[in-house]
Design a protein around this motif. Structure first.
Motif, PDB file in Angstrom:
ATOM      1  N   GLU A   1       0.818  -1.181  -0.232  1.00  0.00           N
ATOM      2  CA  GLU A   1      -0.103  -0.035   0.036  1.00  0.00           C
ATOM      3  C   GLU A   1       0.925   1.154  -0.073  1.00  0.00           C
ATOM      4  N   VAL A   2       1.844   1.256   0.699  1.00  0.00           N
ATOM      5  CA  VAL A   2       2.798   2.412   0.873  1.00  0.00           C
ATOM      6  C   VAL A   2       3.510   2.546  -0.644  1.00  0.00           C
ATOM      7  N   PHE A   3       3.845   1.450  -1.428  1.00  0.00           N
ATOM      8  CA  PHE A   3       4.473   1.795  -2.427  1.00  0.00           C
ATOM      9  C   PHE A   3       3.526   2.176  -3.512  1.00  0.00           C
ATOM     10  N   ARG A   4       2.284   1.605  -3.534  1.00  0.00           N
ATOM     11  CA  ARG A   4       1.333   1.987  -4.248  1.00  0.00           C
ATOM     12  C   ARG A   4       1.002   3.619  -4.298  1.00  0.00           C
ATOM     13  N   GLN A   5       0.832   4.267  -3.368  1.00  0.00           N
ATOM     14  CA  GLN A   5       0.779   5.435  -3.032  1.00  0.00           C
ATOM     15  C   GLN A   5       1.776   6.120  -3.281  1.00  0.00           C
ATOM     16  N   CYS A   6       3.094   5.819  -2.815  1.00  0.00           N
ATOM     17  CA  CYS A   6       3.857   6.759  -3.556  1.00  0.00           C
ATOM     18  C   CYS A   6       4.529   6.717  -4.957  1.00  0.00           C
ATOM     19  N   CYS A   7       4.137   5.535  -5.697  1.00  0.00           N
ATOM     20  CA  CYS A   7       4.088   5.466  -7.035  1.00  0.00           C
ATOM     21  C   CYS A   7       3.358   6.378  -7.641  1.00  0.00           C
TER      22      CYS A   7
END
Length: 372
Positions: free
Chosen positions: A33-39
């Motif tokens: 989820e963190v990676f998705r939002q950062c992306c």
């Protein structure tokens, strides 16, 4: 929150902080989820190398954790489609959105917000894919289906519903451009104008006047007015959109520059303000050539075509602009060939990924600060 306020620099700062707190012992679902939002933030901020790194690892980790047919993996695919769309890889984006929609339909059913949002995203990608051929039947069907689901599930005043109205209006514009029947074209354009004004009204009530979302709706209304042969009304709406975007966005954003390009085009082709239009085209070109993203190449093309129009009674200057235009097209072709030849970057470890993204974010921030 920072992205919702269009504060890209602050959002990137929070991305850097989030990356620093990623640890191998964290639950995989939280890391994804963190990676998705950062992306998503990196894509919106035009940091495509960093977005690509995060996206590749997110997809890999998501499939390993949830499997390829799980709704959580479909959420990751939704961000991947968004990334591809902004990289102008439209065909691949359509395929990814189809895969995402199939997963949601099989697991959550049709009457679901996530399924409706996936239909909306697919409809937009199909619209962009079919624009050159004005081939919109499936795009229109997906968007109307999405709107129907959203109107059944949500309050009558919701940003998702306004977004569906906007997409339907875009399709009506495309249908108007594709017909030889002037009456049908005008009818479609008037319907599109009505939908856009409904979007403006709803957006003002929900998020306020001075927001990017409201500005985009003003921009759409202005463009429809221009096609309907009402250039002064078009100017009023476009200037309002430009004012709002310049107020709330960071300097040099491609959203704001895109509105300025449309204003310059209006001045060059409809209002006979060629001198002012030329200054606007040149100003936009200086900024747009350093930006990548969906629609940017179209804006650059509009600038060059506009410059050729405003210099039609100055042959020497027109030849200079034509030379710039040809050089840019050659450069663009080379970039596209190089991009298609590049393989996806793979990361064998979490540490490798985090080191890479942190390093690239620091470099991008430092370069931007130096350019100022």
């Amino acid at each position: 929150r920072m992205m919702a306020l269009c504060k890209h620099k602050s959002a990137i700062t929070w991305v850097q902080r989030a990356i620093k707190h990623i640890k191998p012992e964290l639950p995989a679902s939280l890391t994804i989820e963190v990676f998705r939002q950062c992306c998503k933030i990196c894509v919106a901020s035009k940091l495509f190398a960093e977005a690509k790194a995060l996206m590749v690892y997110s997809l890999k980790l998501s499939e390993q954790t949830h499997g390829s047919s799980h709704p959580c993996h479909a959420q990751t695919l939704l961000i991947y489609g968004f990334y591809l769309l902004n990289m102008s890889d439209i065909d691949e984006s359509v395929q990814v959105y189809r895969q995402c929609l199939d997963i949601f339909l099989n697991t959550l059913g049709d009457v679901n917000l996530k399924t409706a949002c996936a239909r909306q995203a697919l409809g937009l990608a199909l619209f962009i894919q079919g624009y050159n051929q004005y081939n919109f039947p499936e795009a229109l069907w997906q968007i109307e289906k999405s709107t129907q689901i959203l109107e059944n599930l949500l309050n009558s005043k919701h940003v998702f519903i306004a977004a569906s109205w906007r997409l339907k209006a875009l399709l009506l514009e495309g249908l108007a451009a594709n017909t030889d029947n002037e009456q049908v074209a005008v009818t479609n354009l008037r319907q599109a104008k009505k939908l856009y004004w409904s979007c403006v009204k709803m957006s003002r009530e929900i998020v306020g006047e001075m927001t990017v979302q409201t500005a985009r709706y003003y921009e759409h209304v202005g463009k429809v007015y221009r096609v309907l042969g009402k250039p002064h009304k078009a100017e009023d709406c476009l200037l309002r959109a430009e004012f709002i975007m310049n107020h709330v966005l960071e300097e040099g954003s491609h959203e704001s520059l895109g509105v300025t390009v449309h204003i310059a085009t209006l001045y060059a082709f409809d209002l006979d303000k060629k001198t002012y239009a030329e200054r606007l085209f040149l100003r936009c070109l200086r900024s747009l050539r350093d930006i990548r993203g969906v629609g940017v190449d179209d804006f650059i093309e509009m600038c060059y075509r506009g410059l050729l129009r405003v210099s039609d009674n100055r042959p020497d200057q027109q030849n200079q602009y034509l030379q710039w235009y040809n050089e840019w097209r050659d450069q663009l072709q080379e970039q596209n060939q190089q991009s298609s030849a590049n393989n996806a970057v793979l990361f064998n470890s979490l540490k490798h990924l985090l080191d890479y993204v942190s390093r690239e974010l620091k470099t991008s921030t430092r370069n931007r600060n130096n350019s100022r």
